[in-house]
Design a protein around this motif. Structure first.
Motif, PDB file in Angstrom:
ATOM      1  N   GLU A  95       1.206   4.381  -2.710  1.00 54.55           N
ATOM      2  CA  GLU A  95       1.017   5.760  -2.243  1.00 54.55           C
ATOM      3  C   GLU A  95       2.223   6.629  -2.557  1.00 54.55           C
ATOM      4  O   GLU A  95       2.080   7.801  -2.917  1.00 54.55           O
ATOM      5  CB  GLU A  95       0.745   5.760  -0.736  1.00 54.55           C
ATOM      6  CG  GLU A  95      -0.598   5.170  -0.346  1.00 54.55           C
ATOM      7  CD  GLU A  95      -0.757   5.038   1.161  1.00 54.55           C
ATOM      8  OE1 GLU A  95      -1.870   4.706   1.617  1.00 54.55           O
ATOM      9  OE2 GLU A  95       0.243   5.250   1.896  1.00 54.55           O
ATOM     10  N   HIS A  96       3.399   6.058  -2.408  1.00 56.44           N
ATOM     11  CA  HIS A  96       4.630   6.820  -2.658  1.00 56.44           C
ATOM     12  C   HIS A  96       4.688   7.286  -4.114  1.00 56.44           C
ATOM     13  O   HIS A  96       4.963   8.464  -4.379  1.00 56.44           O
ATOM     14  CB  HIS A  96       5.844   5.942  -2.333  1.00 56.44           C
ATOM     15  CG  HIS A  96       7.164   6.586  -2.623  1.00 56.44           C
ATOM     16  ND1 HIS A  96       7.738   7.512  -1.784  1.00 56.44           N
ATOM     17  CD2 HIS A  96       8.024   6.449  -3.684  1.00 56.44           C
ATOM     18  CE1 HIS A  96       8.895   7.904  -2.290  1.00 56.44           C
ATOM     19  NE2 HIS A  96       9.087   7.282  -3.446  1.00 56.44           N
TER      20      HIS A  96
ATOM     21  N   GLU B  17       2.241   7.578  -6.264  1.00 61.35           N
ATOM     22  CA  GLU B  17       1.166   8.538  -6.534  1.00 61.35           C
ATOM     23  C   GLU B  17       1.531   9.920  -6.004  1.00 61.35           C
ATOM     24  O   GLU B  17       1.278  10.938  -6.648  1.00 61.35           O
ATOM     25  CB  GLU B  17      -0.143   8.057  -5.906  1.00 61.35           C
ATOM     26  CG  GLU B  17      -0.731   6.826  -6.598  1.00 61.35           C
ATOM     27  CD  GLU B  17      -1.971   6.303  -5.888  1.00 61.35           C
ATOM     28  OE1 GLU B  17      -2.207   6.708  -4.718  1.00 61.35           O
ATOM     29  OE2 GLU B  17      -2.696   5.478  -6.488  1.00 61.35           O
TER      30      GLU B  17
ATOM     31  N   ARG C 296       0.831  -1.209   0.000  1.00 64.34           N
ATOM     32  CA  ARG C 296       0.000   0.000   0.000  1.00 64.34           C
ATOM     33  C   ARG C 296       0.862   1.254   0.000  1.00 64.34           C
ATOM     34  O   ARG C 296       0.618   2.194  -0.758  1.00 64.34           O
ATOM     35  CB  ARG C 296      -0.931  -0.008   1.225  1.00 64.34           C
ATOM     36  CG  ARG C 296      -1.728   1.295   1.383  1.00 64.34           C
ATOM     37  CD  ARG C 296      -2.717   1.204   2.523  1.00 64.34           C
ATOM     38  NE  ARG C 296      -2.100   0.818   3.773  1.00 64.34           N
ATOM     39  CZ  ARG C 296      -1.432   1.647   4.571  1.00 64.34           C
ATOM     40  NH1 ARG C 296      -1.260   2.919   4.232  1.00 64.34           N
ATOM     41  NH2 ARG C 296      -0.912   1.216   5.715  1.00 64.34           N
ATOM     42  N   ARG C 297       1.910   1.276   0.829  1.00 63.64           N
ATOM     43  CA  ARG C 297       2.777   2.446   0.886  1.00 63.64           C
ATOM     44  C   ARG C 297       3.574   2.618  -0.408  1.00 63.64           C
ATOM     45  O   ARG C 297       3.868   3.751  -0.817  1.00 63.64           O
ATOM     46  CB  ARG C 297       3.738   2.334   2.079  1.00 63.64           C
ATOM     47  CG  ARG C 297       3.094   2.614   3.402  1.00 63.64           C
ATOM     48  CD  ARG C 297       2.702   4.092   3.542  1.00 63.64           C
ATOM     49  NE  ARG C 297       3.873   4.950   3.663  1.00 63.64           N
ATOM     50  CZ  ARG C 297       4.139   5.983   2.868  1.00 63.64           C
ATOM     51  NH1 ARG C 297       3.331   6.297   1.868  1.00 63.64           N
ATOM     52  NH2 ARG C 297       5.225   6.723   3.070  1.00 63.64           N
TER      53      ARG C 297
END
Length: 292
Positions: free
Chosen positions: A204-205, A207, A200-201
């Motif tokens: 997110e990174h 994006e 998930r991270r």
């Protein structure tokens, strides 16, 4: 003490702390021209070699934190500021101390501070090196996970080893802070390789970097790509040599072995000193009693 020089991740690594370089008095010497802000395990070692071929110098990579252990104290301060609220967040002045001699950065710890470095160096071009998230997690788990699970590095740190007491806590705090996963007491018991959280991270990174960087300053580079798109983006001629393809995993395992062996050797020397001191004290007491 015998001094041993090794090569770790392509950089010299000395077992003698007196030979370690201190960046704390450094400042900006060259402009930071390229920020490679993809995650670790996305061809960062190959990227270092590619940037060197293109004429960039002193590219910061996790290898620098190993070859120059004293800088880990500054990185730990940056980690404490960003994720744990223990000090004022780093601004360009502080980043210049850490990265003042670097024309480019890649890999953790630098890419973990992507937002901060984008703000500090708005003139720099940004390369976002990528690979599919599932392949990335497998690679990270087999390499970074090996470091985070290795009890010897934590034991050396607790024993006060001059390298591990600086590097290991920084790396664990960085990983814990960036991914938002609490570490266990003294580095034992934390689930720092939680697959769902890491994936998930990761998404997110990428994006976040895509939102922050203007399109004209951003190039997304797949791990399988070679020179063409990257050179066009950087305004560099295509070199007359193949794009470097480092055997990252093999070098990672070899370098980690060097670090562990160096830690064992330092701990052995320390133990001999302690035993020698105790023996000397006992002998002195015995001699004193004989004389009295």
């Amino acid at each position: 003490m015998a001094v041993t020089e090794h090569e770790v991740f392509g950089r010299p690594f000395s077992t003698d702390p007196s030979r370690w370089r201190d960046r704390s008095t450094s400042g900006r010497k060259v402009p930071t021209e390229v920020l490679v802000l993809g995650m670790p395990r996305t061809g960062t070692a190959s990227m270092v070699q590619a940037l060197k071929i293109l004429g960039y110098h002193d590219i910061h990579h996790m290898a620098a934190c190993i070859s120059e252990p004293l800088q880990n104290e500054l990185w730990h301060q940056a980690v404490d500021a960003k994720w744990f609220g223990k000090r004022k967040p780093f601004e360009r002045k502080e980043w210049d101390v850490l990265l003042g001699g670097c024309m480019a950065v890649t890999d953790f710890p630098s890419s973990a501070f992507a937002e901060d470095l984008i703000m500090a160096y708005p003139e720099a071009k940004v390369i976002l090196n990528t690979r599919p998230v599932d392949a990335w997690y497998r690679s990270a788990n087999e390499t970074c996970g090996e470091v985070l699970r290795d009890p010897s590095l934590r034991m050396f740190a607790l024993a006060g080893d001059p390298f591990c007491s600086r590097w290991t806590p920084m790396v664990r705090a960085l990983w814990s802070g960036f991914f938002g996963i609490p570490d266990g007491p003294f580095g034992f018991g934390g689930d720092l390789m939680n697959e769902d959280i890491l994936k998930r991270r990761y998404v997110e990174h990428y994006e976040m970097v895509g939102r922050l960087v203007p399109k004209e300053r951003l190039y997304e580079k797949d791990i399988t790509e070679g020179w063409v798109g990257m050179c066009e983006f950087l305004g560099k001629p295509i070199p007359a040599v193949p794009y470097p393809r480092m055997n990252d995993r093999e070098e990672f395992s070899r370098s980690m072995g060097v670090m562990v062996q160096a830690g064992v050797a330092r701990l052995r020397r320390l133990s001999l000193k302690v035993v020698g001191s105790v023996f000397g004290l006992v002998a002195a007491v015995w001699l004193l009693k004989r004389l009295l």
